[in-house]
Design a protein around this motif. Sequence first.
Motif, mmCIF file in Angstrom:
data_model
loop_
_atom_site.group_PDB
_atom_site.id
_atom_site.type_symbol
_atom_site.label_atom_id
_atom_site.label_comp_id
_atom_site.label_asym_id
_atom_site.label_seq_id
_atom_site.Cartn_x
_atom_site.Cartn_y
_atom_site.Cartn_z
ATOM 1 N N ALA A 66 24.737 -5.326 -3.136
ATOM 2 C CA ALA A 66 23.993 -4.178 -3.644
ATOM 3 C C ALA A 66 24.452 -3.801 -5.039
ATOM 4 O O ALA A 66 23.664 -3.399 -5.880
ATOM 5 C CB ALA A 66 24.150 -2.982 -2.707
ATOM 6 N N GLY A 67 25.752 -3.907 -5.308
ATOM 7 C CA GLY A 67 26.289 -3.480 -6.581
ATOM 8 C C GLY A 67 26.536 -4.574 -7.588
ATOM 9 O O GLY A 67 26.844 -4.297 -8.735
ATOM 10 N N ALA A 68 26.385 -5.829 -7.198
ATOM 11 C CA ALA A 68 26.779 -6.940 -8.069
ATOM 12 C C ALA A 68 26.044 -6.956 -9.407
ATOM 13 O O ALA A 68 26.622 -7.329 -10.423
ATOM 14 C CB ALA A 68 26.573 -8.268 -7.357
ATOM 15 N N SER A 69 24.799 -6.519 -9.427
ATOM 16 C CA SER A 69 24.053 -6.614 -10.675
ATOM 17 C C SER A 69 24.600 -5.695 -11.762
ATOM 18 O O SER A 69 24.449 -5.984 -12.933
ATOM 19 C CB SER A 69 22.573 -6.317 -10.438
ATOM 20 N N ILE A 70 25.249 -4.594 -11.394
ATOM 21 C CA ILE A 70 25.804 -3.714 -12.421
ATOM 22 C C ILE A 70 27.294 -3.927 -12.612
ATOM 23 O O ILE A 70 27.872 -3.433 -13.543
ATOM 24 C CB ILE A 70 25.511 -2.232 -12.133
ATOM 25 N N MET A 71 27.909 -4.631 -11.694
ATOM 26 C CA MET A 71 29.332 -4.906 -11.802
ATOM 27 C C MET A 71 29.513 -6.125 -12.699
ATOM 28 O O MET A 71 29.741 -7.225 -12.241
ATOM 29 C CB MET A 71 29.956 -5.163 -10.419
ATOM 30 N N SER A 72 29.374 -5.892 -13.972
ATOM 31 C CA SER A 72 29.417 -6.967 -14.945
ATOM 32 C C SER A 72 30.780 -7.643 -14.987
ATOM 33 O O SER A 72 31.790 -7.051 -14.632
ATOM 34 C CB SER A 72 29.065 -6.426 -16.326
ATOM 35 N N ALA A 73 30.765 -8.882 -15.417
ATOM 36 C CA ALA A 73 32.006 -9.639 -15.567
ATOM 37 C C ALA A 73 32.843 -9.023 -16.686
ATOM 38 O O ALA A 73 32.325 -8.344 -17.565
ATOM 39 C CB ALA A 73 31.676 -11.086 -15.893
ATOM 40 N N PRO A 74 34.152 -9.263 -16.655
ATOM 41 C CA PRO A 74 34.992 -8.745 -17.737
ATOM 42 C C PRO A 74 34.492 -9.224 -19.105
ATOM 43 O O PRO A 74 33.997 -10.335 -19.238
ATOM 44 C CB PRO A 74 36.366 -9.332 -17.416
ATOM 45 N N ALA A 75 34.616 -8.369 -20.081
ATOM 46 C CA ALA A 75 34.194 -8.697 -21.450
ATOM 47 C C ALA A 75 35.260 -9.560 -22.116
ATOM 48 O O ALA A 75 36.448 -9.314 -21.978
ATOM 49 C CB ALA A 75 33.974 -7.422 -22.243
ATOM 50 N N ALA A 76 34.806 -10.561 -22.833
ATOM 51 C CA ALA A 76 35.737 -11.464 -23.521
ATOM 52 C C ALA A 76 36.013 -11.012 -24.947
ATOM 53 O O ALA A 76 36.964 -11.474 -25.562
ATOM 54 C CB ALA A 76 35.158 -12.871 -23.518
ATOM 55 N N VAL A 111 39.779 7.134 -23.716
ATOM 56 C CA VAL A 111 38.339 7.223 -23.934
ATOM 57 C C VAL A 111 37.753 5.816 -24.069
ATOM 58 O O VAL A 111 38.168 5.039 -24.929
ATOM 59 C CB VAL A 111 38.014 8.058 -25.187
ATOM 60 N N PHE A 112 36.769 5.520 -23.221
ATOM 61 C CA PHE A 112 36.107 4.220 -23.207
ATOM 62 C C PHE A 112 34.688 4.369 -23.747
ATOM 63 O O PHE A 112 33.993 5.331 -23.428
ATOM 64 C CB PHE A 112 36.038 3.672 -21.777
ATOM 65 N N ASP A 113 34.260 3.390 -24.535
ATOM 66 C CA ASP A 113 32.898 3.370 -25.075
ATOM 67 C C ASP A 113 32.011 2.597 -24.105
ATOM 68 O O ASP A 113 32.104 1.380 -23.996
ATOM 69 C CB ASP A 113 32.891 2.708 -26.451
ATOM 70 N N VAL A 114 31.148 3.305 -23.381
ATOM 71 C CA VAL A 114 30.262 2.698 -22.385
ATOM 72 C C VAL A 114 28.819 2.649 -22.874
ATOM 73 O O VAL A 114 27.889 2.530 -22.073
ATOM 74 C CB VAL A 114 30.361 3.434 -21.026
ATOM 75 N N ASN A 165 42.791 4.232 -10.081
ATOM 76 C CA ASN A 165 43.424 3.116 -10.797
ATOM 77 C C ASN A 165 42.519 1.890 -10.839
ATOM 78 O O ASN A 165 42.503 1.164 -11.833
ATOM 79 C CB ASN A 165 44.776 2.780 -10.168
ATOM 80 N N GLN A 166 41.755 1.665 -9.770
ATOM 81 C CA GLN A 166 40.796 0.558 -9.774
ATOM 82 C C GLN A 166 39.702 0.790 -10.818
ATOM 83 O O GLN A 166 39.300 -0.134 -11.525
ATOM 84 C CB GLN A 166 40.174 0.374 -8.389
ATOM 85 N N TRP A 167 39.218 2.032 -10.901
ATOM 86 C CA TRP A 167 38.218 2.344 -11.920
ATOM 87 C C TRP A 167 38.793 2.131 -13.319
ATOM 88 O O TRP A 167 38.139 1.553 -14.188
ATOM 89 C CB TRP A 167 37.701 3.781 -11.779
ATOM 90 N N PHE A 171 37.338 -0.454 -16.104
ATOM 91 C CA PHE A 171 36.929 -0.051 -17.454
ATOM 92 C C PHE A 171 37.724 -0.803 -18.522
ATOM 93 O O PHE A 171 37.159 -1.222 -19.532
ATOM 94 C CB PHE A 171 37.102 1.463 -17.634
ATOM 95 N N GLU A 172 39.030 -0.964 -18.314
ATOM 96 C CA GLU A 172 39.883 -1.666 -19.287
ATOM 97 C C GLU A 172 39.389 -3.073 -19.571
ATOM 98 O O GLU A 172 39.552 -3.581 -20.676
ATOM 99 C CB GLU A 172 41.322 -1.763 -18.767
ATOM 100 N N LYS A 173 38.804 -3.697 -18.572
ATOM 101 C CA LYS A 173 38.360 -5.089 -18.701
ATOM 102 C C LYS A 173 36.945 -5.212 -19.251
ATOM 103 O O LYS A 173 36.513 -6.322 -19.568
ATOM 104 C CB LYS A 173 38.444 -5.788 -17.342
ATOM 105 N N ARG A 174 36.222 -4.090 -19.372
ATOM 106 C CA ARG A 174 34.818 -4.167 -19.758
ATOM 107 C C ARG A 174 34.416 -3.341 -20.972
ATOM 108 O O ARG A 174 33.401 -3.613 -21.590
ATOM 109 C CB ARG A 174 33.965 -3.744 -18.568
#
Length: 183
Positions: A66-76, A111-114, A165-167, A171-174
Amino acid sequence: MSQPSGTWYDTLTSTPVLIATAVGVSFAAIFAASSSKTPQQVKEQVKEVKNGVVNAADAKGKAAQAGASIMSAPAADLAPPKDDPIPSSELSQYDGSDPSKPIYVAIKGRVFDVTNKPEMYGKGKGYNIFAGRDASKGLGMSSLDIKDAVPDYSSLNESQMNTLNQWESFFEKRYNVVGKVVP
């Protein structure tokens, strides 16, 4: 196949289950907008998870689907983290209501830029409650209630801290870290 604990797999499968339990069908609505599945298919998956129709392993799988489409892979291509001070009064201007400004979400003062996810954090979207503020407590609680969207997460229990911490790790990876919240 068994996955090691503490991996992206855990985050992908455990966080949606927590959210599905906390907000029920709202979960389906949030994800249906960006899913290749029909809203009804996503609702059915979430309903099965929520009502315990499937076993625990299937529940994680259903929630992950259900959530996979928005759970993007980590950004390179993330930029090095910045620690520029951003007053909370200024942070509130980056809540997605002005399309000419970036969208920021703060977690534990960072602060994360989303901006690249307006379908999630933009005005009127499912996670907009977290935009333009440090809503660490709400993220830890998996709560979409405005009263929980506050920076003080000191009252979270161990499980909720783990979720927060999971959130933060997600965020740190994306998303780029563009600063830190200051009074």
